[in-house]
Write an enzyme that holds these catalytic residues in place. Structure first.
Site, PDB file in Angstrom:
ATOM      1  N   GLN A  27       0.770  -1.274   0.186  1.00  0.00           N
ATOM      2  CA  GLN A  27       0.069   0.080   0.230  1.00  0.00           C
ATOM      3  C   GLN A  27       0.919   1.136  -0.017  1.00  0.00           C
ATOM      4  O   GLN A  27       0.589   2.035  -0.611  1.00  0.00           O
ATOM      5  CB  GLN A  27      -0.978   0.072   1.221  1.00  0.00           C
ATOM      6  CG  GLN A  27      -2.079  -1.033   1.050  1.00  0.00           C
ATOM      7  CD  GLN A  27      -3.168  -0.459   0.128  1.00  0.00           C
ATOM      8  OE1 GLN A  27      -3.088   0.600  -0.435  1.00  0.00           O
ATOM      9  NE2 GLN A  27      -3.932  -1.652  -0.188  1.00  0.00           N
ATOM     10  N   ARG A  47      12.354   3.584   8.734  1.00  0.00           N
ATOM     11  CA  ARG A  47      13.654   3.341   9.459  1.00  0.00           C
ATOM     12  C   ARG A  47      14.646   3.583   8.901  1.00  0.00           C
ATOM     13  O   ARG A  47      14.769   3.164   7.483  1.00  0.00           O
ATOM     14  CB  ARG A  47      13.511   1.980  10.109  1.00  0.00           C
ATOM     15  CG  ARG A  47      12.305   1.731  11.059  1.00  0.00           C
ATOM     16  CD  ARG A  47      12.584   0.341  11.649  1.00  0.00           C
ATOM     17  NE  ARG A  47      13.271  -0.627  10.780  1.00  0.00           N
ATOM     18  CZ  ARG A  47      12.733  -1.291  10.059  1.00  0.00           C
ATOM     19  NH1 ARG A  47      11.326  -1.438   9.959  1.00  0.00           N
ATOM     20  NH2 ARG A  47      13.508  -2.371   9.123  1.00  0.00           N
ATOM     21  N   HIS A 107      -6.580   0.944   7.425  1.00  0.00           N
ATOM     22  CA  HIS A 107      -7.351  -0.074   8.308  1.00  0.00           C
ATOM     23  C   HIS A 107      -7.394   0.317   9.693  1.00  0.00           C
ATOM     24  O   HIS A 107      -6.568   1.051  10.255  1.00  0.00           O
ATOM     25  CB  HIS A 107      -6.536  -1.417   8.157  1.00  0.00           C
ATOM     26  CG  HIS A 107      -6.958  -2.529   8.933  1.00  0.00           C
ATOM     27  ND1 HIS A 107      -8.391  -2.866   8.651  1.00  0.00           N
ATOM     28  CD2 HIS A 107      -6.636  -3.500   9.933  1.00  0.00           C
ATOM     29  CE1 HIS A 107      -8.609  -4.142   9.608  1.00  0.00           C
ATOM     30  NE2 HIS A 107      -7.618  -4.460  10.273  1.00  0.00           N
ATOM     31  N   GLU A 194     -11.453 -11.861   6.313  1.00  0.00           N
ATOM     32  CA  GLU A 194     -10.293 -12.426   6.201  1.00  0.00           C
ATOM     33  C   GLU A 194     -10.289 -13.918   6.942  1.00  0.00           C
ATOM     34  O   GLU A 194      -9.740 -14.859   6.363  1.00  0.00           O
ATOM     35  CB  GLU A 194      -9.086 -11.711   6.987  1.00  0.00           C
ATOM     36  CG  GLU A 194      -8.983 -10.620   6.084  1.00  0.00           C
ATOM     37  CD  GLU A 194      -8.022  -9.263   6.984  1.00  0.00           C
ATOM     38  OE1 GLU A 194      -7.482  -8.407   6.405  1.00  0.00           O
ATOM     39  OE2 GLU A 194      -7.830  -9.736   8.299  1.00  0.00           O
ATOM     40  N   GLU A 226      -8.432 -29.809  -9.082  1.00  0.00           N
ATOM     41  CA  GLU A 226      -9.948 -29.551  -8.888  1.00  0.00           C
ATOM     42  C   GLU A 226     -10.114 -28.838  -7.582  1.00  0.00           C
ATOM     43  O   GLU A 226     -11.315 -28.223  -7.911  1.00  0.00           O
ATOM     44  CB  GLU A 226     -10.520 -30.957  -8.662  1.00  0.00           C
ATOM     45  CG  GLU A 226     -10.595 -31.986  -9.843  1.00  0.00           C
ATOM     46  CD  GLU A 226     -11.577 -31.178 -10.947  1.00  0.00           C
ATOM     47  OE1 GLU A 226     -12.313 -30.411 -10.508  1.00  0.00           O
ATOM     48  OE2 GLU A 226     -11.222 -31.608 -12.002  1.00  0.00           O
TER      49      GLU A 226
END
Length: 331
Positions: A27, A47, A107, A194, A226
């Site tokens: 992001q 950092r 978020h 999630e 499958e």
């Protein structure tokens, strides 16, 4: 439900402000680059020893250490992993916030569960693209965008919502559409999705199907095709046009078999388990568990990762994917 588009957002609200994006992962790189190309004054906060420092500089972005970026900025977008945000906030963000600043998130976890409690004299907003960062970047470059959610937790300056919309426009979100929500609703639905469906439910369904077929003596290669390989084909149809699109596209045999047998797999007992998971998200017990897991150094997560890597479906899949030259990393 109101949906906001380009005409509803004013980028000029950000043009005279300094914007810091903390983090340069999926992001972070998308927000920073899209905003820069939208004409904004952006820097990336990292950092000093971050492996992303050179990547951000090579992408043409200004880079500062996290504390310096916060001190410099008017709007600070925190795009660090959830488990690292509290430490970064306490050490580098909080001491450098000024009155009237805007603190933004993609978020709501740390705000909703009060791991981070900012002062009352700043804005707290969310701009959450509903897609991975690499898609946010790619669609922006294509002149399109990905849908976003916005939320306002604290409006100190009186224009927090307008700032959130402007940021969403700067990253391309208003090209697709932006929906207003709350930190609570975004956090709880995101975690539930999630765990119960996307990363948890689907993975367990795939593994269970593979195990049932191989335990019955069928070749693991057929079981993989499958239960794992063809899952993408079905999910792509869901993505393009929902359940009806998928049912229209598969054979009548598959459609009838799926609709008559699927409810025998996902039963009321399954839904009750989902309800329990939702309660754990709502009452904060999952958040507490995840915070404690990180405080201990993620021992359970590492154990689960190891078990996943060693599952037979992973070993069979690694061999079969070598046949698929179109996949990333394959030749």
């Amino acid at each position: 439900m109101q949906v906001y588009y380009d005409k509803d957002a004013n980028l000029d609200l950000l043009k005279n402000k300094k914007l810091a994006v903390l983090g340069f992962g999926s992001q972070g790189h998308a927000h920073a680059l899209n905003l820069k190309e939208s004409g904004m004054n952006v820097c990336v906060g990292l950092r000093k020893d971050s492996v992303s420092w050179k990547k951000a500089e090579d992408a043409g972005l200004a880079v500062k250490e996290t504390a310096g970026a916060v001190q410099w900025a008017d709007v600070v977008m925190v795009l660090l992993p959830d488990q690292y945000q509290k430490k970064a906030y306490e050490e580098s963000i909080a001491p450098n916030l000024a009155e009237g600043n805007t603190l933004a998130f993609a978020h709501g976890f740390n705000i909703h569960y009060k791991e981070i409690v900012p002062p009352s004299n700043v804005n707290i907003i969310m701009i959450a693209p509903k897609s991975p960062g690499h898609l946010v970047r790619r669609t922006y470059q294509e002149g399109k965008g990905t849908p976003c959610l916005i939320a306002v937790e604290q409006d100190y300056t009186g224009d927090a919502k307008e700032l959130a919309l402007a940021w969403a426009k700067g990253i391309g979100g208003t090209r697709a559409g932006v929906i207003e929500t709350t930190f609570k609703n975004e956090t709880e639905t995101d975690l539930f999705g999630e765990q119960a469906v996307l990363c948890g439910g689907s993975a367990e369904l795939i593994k269970a199907g593979f195990e049932v077929l191989t335990e019955a003596g069928y070749p693991p290669e057929l079981a993989y095709f499958e239960c794992m390989h063809e899952m993408k084909l079905i999910v792509d149809l869901y993505y393009e046009g929902g359940l009806s699109r998928m049912n229209y596209s598969v054979s009548d045999t598959a459609e009838y078999g799926g609709m008559t047998r699927g409810p025998r797999v996902i039963t009321e007992e399954s839904k009750n388990a989902m309800r329990d998971i939702l309660k754990e998200v709502q009452n904060g017990s999952f958040a507490k568990e995840w915070i404690e897991e990180n405080e201990k150094g993620q021992p359970n997560l590492e154990k689960l990762r190891k078990e996943n890597r060693e599952h037979p479906i992973e070993k069979v899949g690694a061999t079969l994917r070598k046949m698929m030259a179109w996949l990333p990393g394959q030749k």
